[in-house]
Design an enzyme around this catalytic site. Structure first.
Site, PDB file in Angstrom:
ATOM      1  N   GLN A 150     -18.234  32.274  17.857  1.00 14.74           N
ATOM      2  CA  GLN A 150     -18.133  33.492  17.053  1.00 14.74           C
ATOM      3  C   GLN A 150     -18.998  34.628  17.606  1.00 14.74           C
ATOM      4  O   GLN A 150     -18.566  35.755  17.666  1.00 14.74           O
ATOM      5  CB  GLN A 150     -18.513  33.229  15.590  1.00 14.74           C
ATOM      6  CG  GLN A 150     -17.422  32.548  14.811  1.00 14.74           C
ATOM      7  CD  GLN A 150     -16.156  33.379  14.775  1.00 14.74           C
ATOM      8  OE1 GLN A 150     -16.103  34.444  14.187  1.00 14.74           O
ATOM      9  NE2 GLN A 150     -15.122  32.884  15.437  1.00 14.74           N
TER      10      GLN A 150
ATOM     11  N   HIS B   2       0.821  -1.212   0.000  1.00 11.13           N
ATOM     12  CA  HIS B   2       0.000   0.000   0.000  1.00 11.13           C
ATOM     13  C   HIS B   2       0.855   1.261   0.000  1.00 11.13           C
ATOM     14  O   HIS B   2       2.056   1.204   0.213  1.00 11.13           O
ATOM     15  CB  HIS B   2      -0.999   0.006   1.160  1.00 11.13           C
ATOM     16  CG  HIS B   2      -0.387   0.153   2.510  1.00 11.13           C
ATOM     17  ND1 HIS B   2       0.225  -0.887   3.171  1.00 11.13           N
ATOM     18  CD2 HIS B   2      -0.281   1.226   3.332  1.00 11.13           C
ATOM     19  CE1 HIS B   2       0.660  -0.470   4.343  1.00 11.13           C
ATOM     20  NE2 HIS B   2       0.378   0.816   4.471  1.00 11.13           N
TER      21      HIS B   2
ATOM     22  N   TYR C 134     -14.370  27.191  17.724  1.00 18.35           N
ATOM     23  CA  TYR C 134     -14.150  28.524  17.174  1.00 18.35           C
ATOM     24  C   TYR C 134     -15.430  29.050  16.510  1.00 18.35           C
ATOM     25  O   TYR C 134     -15.840  30.181  16.735  1.00 18.35           O
ATOM     26  CB  TYR C 134     -13.009  28.476  16.155  1.00 18.35           C
ATOM     27  CG  TYR C 134     -12.748  29.785  15.451  1.00 18.35           C
ATOM     28  CD1 TYR C 134     -12.010  30.798  16.061  1.00 18.35           C
ATOM     29  CD2 TYR C 134     -13.237  30.009  14.168  1.00 18.35           C
ATOM     30  CE1 TYR C 134     -11.765  31.992  15.417  1.00 18.35           C
ATOM     31  CE2 TYR C 134     -13.005  31.204  13.517  1.00 18.35           C
ATOM     32  CZ  TYR C 134     -12.262  32.198  14.130  1.00 18.35           C
ATOM     33  OH  TYR C 134     -12.031  33.386  13.489  1.00 18.35           O
TER      34      TYR C 134
ATOM     35  N   HIS D 121       0.959   5.585   1.154  1.00 19.09           N
ATOM     36  CA  HIS D 121       0.458   6.740   1.900  1.00 19.09           C
ATOM     37  C   HIS D 121       1.062   7.986   1.260  1.00 19.09           C
ATOM     38  O   HIS D 121       2.276   8.039   1.058  1.00 19.09           O
ATOM     39  CB  HIS D 121       0.954   6.729   3.354  1.00 19.09           C
ATOM     40  CG  HIS D 121       0.343   5.688   4.208  1.00 19.09           C
ATOM     41  ND1 HIS D 121      -0.751   5.934   4.999  1.00 19.09           N
ATOM     42  CD2 HIS D 121       0.678   4.401   4.425  1.00 19.09           C
ATOM     43  CE1 HIS D 121      -1.064   4.841   5.673  1.00 19.09           C
ATOM     44  NE2 HIS D 121      -0.207   3.885   5.330  1.00 19.09           N
TER      45      HIS D 121
END
Length: 136
Positions: free
Chosen positions: A132, A63, A128, A65
């Protein structure tokens, strides 16, 4: 937000990254050290030609990555398609003996795994956004 990862383009400012993983057909361990070296060079060439950057990559016997950064106009599925498609065709031409080890001569499994990666975590972004309206 980390400022060193931000890229300034003509129409946007971005930090778009993907972790993409895919395997050889039937997870056969056919990617020898020579083929791995060839693929690393080939992936860099494809990324340069298709205008995205590979920040990191590792190729295992069965495989791959890759950690990729790209402009938002470049779709993640396009990146995976280019890396897998071009590399399969060129690798099978360079190493024709692989077709004997892989049924019907397909190097890669048809699927892939993809995850978006940013410089901050998912939880931090959610907090976050949720905060707000409470910011002064």
């Amino acid at each position: 937000m980390k400022k060193d990862n931000i890229i300034h383009a003509r129409t946007c400012v971005y930090n778009v990254n993907y972790h993409i993983v895919w395997s050889t057909k039937y997870r056969k361990e056919v990617l020898t050290e020579n083929i791995q070296s060839y693929l690393k060079s080939l992936f860099d060439e494809i990324a340069h030609d298709k205008d995205f950057k590979i920040a990191a990559m590792e190729i295992m016997p069965d495989h791959v990555h890759v950690f990729v950064s790209a402009h938002p106009k470049i779709s993640p599925s396009y990146i995976a398609k280019m890396l897998k498609g071009i590399s399969a065709r060129k690798t099978l031409m360079q190493y024709p003996e692989l077709t004997k080890q892989l049924w019907k001569g397909h190097l890669w499994n048809s699927s892939f795994y993809i995850e978006t990666i940013g410089s901050i975590s998912e939880d931090v972004i959610k907090k976050y956004i949720e905060n707000q309206k409470t910011r002064g």
